[in-house]
Design an enzyme around this catalytic site. Structure first.
Site, short mmCIF file in Angstrom:
data_model
loop_
_atom_site.label_atom_id
_atom_site.label_comp_id
_atom_site.label_asym_id
_atom_site.label_seq_id
_atom_site.Cartn_x
_atom_site.Cartn_y
_atom_site.Cartn_z
N ALA A 134 12.73 12.19 -11.16
CA ALA A 134 13.67 12.79 -10.30
C ALA A 134 13.33 14.03 -9.45
O ALA A 134 12.10 14.56 -9.76
CB ALA A 134 14.83 13.44 -11.05
N GLY A 135 13.82 14.12 -8.42
CA GLY A 135 13.09 15.11 -7.36
C GLY A 135 13.94 15.24 -6.13
O GLY A 135 15.12 15.35 -6.10
N LEU B 100 0.85 -1.30 -0.04
CA LEU B 100 -0.14 0.09 0.16
C LEU B 100 0.86 1.31 -0.01
O LEU B 100 1.69 1.51 0.92
CB LEU B 100 -0.97 0.06 1.23
N ARG B 101 0.53 2.18 -0.83
CA ARG B 101 1.20 3.69 -0.83
C ARG B 101 0.27 4.36 -0.04
O ARG B 101 -0.94 4.65 -0.16
CB ARG B 101 1.45 4.14 -2.19
N CYS C 146 8.51 4.00 4.80
CA CYS C 146 8.86 2.53 4.38
C CYS C 146 10.06 2.45 3.80
O CYS C 146 10.90 1.65 4.17
CB CYS C 146 7.61 2.19 3.52
C1 UDX Z 1 5.98 2.72 -0.47
C2 UDX Z 1 5.73 1.77 -1.66
O1 UDX Z 1 5.44 2.33 -2.72
C3 UDX Z 1 4.43 0.60 -1.26
O2 UDX Z 1 4.59 -0.15 -2.12
C4 UDX Z 1 4.88 0.26 0.25
O3 UDX Z 1 3.87 -0.76 0.75
C5 UDX Z 1 5.08 1.25 1.20
O4 UDX Z 1 6.06 2.26 0.51
P1 UDX Z 1 4.92 5.08 0.39
O5 UDX Z 1 6.23 5.16 0.93
O6 UDX Z 1 3.57 5.38 0.91
O7 UDX Z 1 4.90 3.71 -0.31
O8 UDX Z 1 4.79 6.15 -0.98
P2 UDX Z 1 5.55 6.21 -2.22
O9 UDX Z 1 4.32 6.63 -3.38
O10 UDX Z 1 5.90 4.88 -2.80
O11 UDX Z 1 6.52 7.47 -2.29
C6 UDX Z 1 7.62 7.09 -1.41
C7 UDX Z 1 8.49 8.43 -1.55
O12 UDX Z 1 9.22 8.37 -3.01
C8 UDX Z 1 7.74 9.56 -1.52
O13 UDX Z 1 8.58 10.72 -0.86
C9 UDX Z 1 7.90 10.15 -2.94
O14 UDX Z 1 8.02 11.38 -3.29
C10 UDX Z 1 9.12 9.42 -3.66
N1 UDX Z 1 9.09 9.32 -5.09
C11 UDX Z 1 8.08 8.54 -5.56
C12 UDX Z 1 9.87 9.94 -5.99
O15 UDX Z 1 10.81 10.71 -5.41
N2 UDX Z 1 9.96 9.45 -7.32
C13 UDX Z 1 9.25 8.65 -7.86
O16 UDX Z 1 9.01 8.74 -9.15
C14 UDX Z 1 8.23 8.22 -6.98
#
Ligand code: UDX
Length: 441
Positions: free
Chosen positions: A259-260, A155-156, A267
């Site tokens: 990128a960011g 889950l996200r 998680c």
């Molecule tokens: C993550 C996993 O996606 C999910 O499958 C797991 O169960 C829990 O951890 P979550 O941490 O809730 O979910 O959010 P997610 O949407 O994955 O983003 C995590 C971080 O990565 C955020 O800070 C987001 O800004 C960053 N991110 C995400 C990026 O910097 N670039 C991306 O392309 C995607």
């Protein structure tokens, strides 16, 4: 089915709301305030769409929460959805898992009808479910009546209900087909029609799959950020264009390639550290995971460096930070890159004003340094500041547009840490800098 869920955090509550569409779900929660809010149909967490569904399920009496000492009665499934936080050395703290199993085994006479399955959903190091659950069940008189499986969640935050209903796959780590079929039967009626993909494997492979999945996603993100660092040195290069072309290869996929400012959340940092810690106890090096975390840890400093390259001194300056949550759609600030950006700005002597649409909810949960003001009023945040850094890509920023956001700034220096405006017309008089665009630093 009658289902008991131990732990009403993000995973327990979202899973409970989803399962209560077809089953009778009881959430066990130690926090009395949370129990009261859930039973009043008020969600203790901010999650898109949960409020309405929670109210409906509580009113239908398919879902309720209670404290551990309350009567439960016989159940078919017990899901363990408690926290497994990182310890200071990166290893996984299993205290809550241990307590959850103690609770279950202390009440097993009451919980057992003909058969019961204990489903570990918390993210735990490989070997934990066997050691903490299966081996302990073996020492009870019910060992033939209790199944034990590991069933990871993917889950996200911000889209947890949608992810719960539409998983790409449901992994069931178990010891036999009976356990697999029973857990599959629990999910079948509540998952979307095109999400009926079930994988049977053993306990340890299922546990490891969860860590590998999160560590790979984190690595993808850090890879995109490292490639953005290269793109910035090449006039004309644009990292979004590059990663779009790369992601069209179906072996790679364009997802999690943005990128960011880097990844935060409860998680990725925890699970990459947990996998690294596990590997080290097994005498295995993890240079790729280490590099992913290293690249990620440099992002906040990079954003402040971009600002300093324009303002020179930050000491005594008013600086705006846009976004505090670790990602849009949540009030969760755990490991948020914005927290690190704020700390670095304060270290440089800046006065920081933070904007986040959920600032009122966030303020209830965290303490910021005294030099920092936090508000959900964007105009107030931006008024007369010397510079700004966008760290979390809340939709409000793109909806408002850069011109509106910067209009009240004293000095229109704008560092865009999430490339929200990378392809927008930059208003006259604005010094716009973003990651991943050629010659942006
Ligand atoms: C993550 C996993 O996606 C999910 O499958 C797991 O169960 C829990 O951890 P979550 O941490 O809730 O979910 O959010 P997610 O949407 O994955 O983003 C995590 C971080 O990565 C955020 O800070 C987001 O800004 C960053 N991110 C995400 C990026 O910097 N670039 C991306 O392309 C995607």
């Amino acid at each position: 089915m009658r289902i008991l869920i131990v732990g009403a955090g993000y995973v327990g509550l979202c899973t409970g709301v989803m399962l209560s569409e077809s089953h009778d779900v009881t959430l066990i929660e130690i926090d009395e305030r949370k129990v009261r809010r859930i039973n009043s149909g008020i969600s203790p967490i901010y999650e898109k769409g949960i409020e309405h569904l929670l109210q409906e399920r509580v009113e239908q009496e398919n879902l309720k929460a209670q404290l551990p000492n309350a009567e439960v009665g016989p159940v078919d499934m017990v899901l363990i959805c408690v926290g497994t936080p990182a310890s200071s050395d990166g290893s996984v703290n299993l205290d809550q898992v241990s307590s959850a199993v103690d609770f279950i085994l202390s009440r097993v006479d009451e919980l057992i009808r003909e058969h019961m399955i204990i489903v570990m959903k918390s993210t735990v190091p490989p070997g934990t479910t066997r050691k903490y659950v299966k081996n302990r069940v073996k020492h009870t008189e019910f060992q033939d009546k209790i199944g034990v499986v590991f069933n990871p969640e993917f889950l996200r935050e911000g889209s947890a209900l949608e992810d719960a209903k539409n998983p790409d796959r449901t992994v069931i780590g178990c010891s036999n087909s009976d356990e697999f079929e029973r857990v599959k039967a629990m999910y079948t009626p509540v998952l979307a029609e095109d999400s009926q993909v079930f994988i049977q494997t053993n306990l340890e492979s299922a546990e490891l799959c969860k860590y590998v999945s999160n560590s790979f996603l984190a690595t993808k993100i850090s890879f995109a950020n490292e490639m953005a660092n290269i793109a910035e040195k090449i006039p004309g290069a644009d990292i979004d264009e590059v990663m779009k072309c790369v992601g069209l290869d179906n072996r790679i996929s364009p997802k999690f390639f943005r990128a960011g400012a880097g990844y935060g959340g409860s998680c990725f940092p925890k699970d990459t550290a947990g996998l690294r810690s596990l590997a080290n106890t097994l005498d295995v090096d993890t240079p790729i995971i280490d590099a992913a975390n290293e690249v990620n840890s440099e992002r906040p400093e990079k954003l402040v460096r971009m600002l300093r390259s324009e303002l020179d001194l930050l000491s005594g300056k008013d600086i705006a930070v846009l976004g505090l949550a670790f990602k849009p759609g949540t009030d969760d600030t755990r490991y948020s890159p914005a927290i690190k950006v704020i700390d670095i700005l304060v270290e440089h002597g800046a006065y920081v004003r933070v904007h986040d649409p959920l600032s009122s909810k966030i303020q209830e949960k965290i303490n910021l340094p005294k030099e920092v003001q936090i508000t959900d009023n964007l105009e107030e945040t931006m008024r007369e500041v010397n510079g700004a850094i966008l760290v979390t890509d809340w939709p409000i920023y793109e909806d408002l547009g850069l011109e509106r956001i910067v209009e009240s700034m004293k000095n229109r220096v704008f560092v865009d840490g999430r490339r929200v405006f990378a392809n927008s017309e930059i208003p006259r008089g604005v010094r716009y800098i973003t990651v991943g665009t050629g010659c942006s630093e």
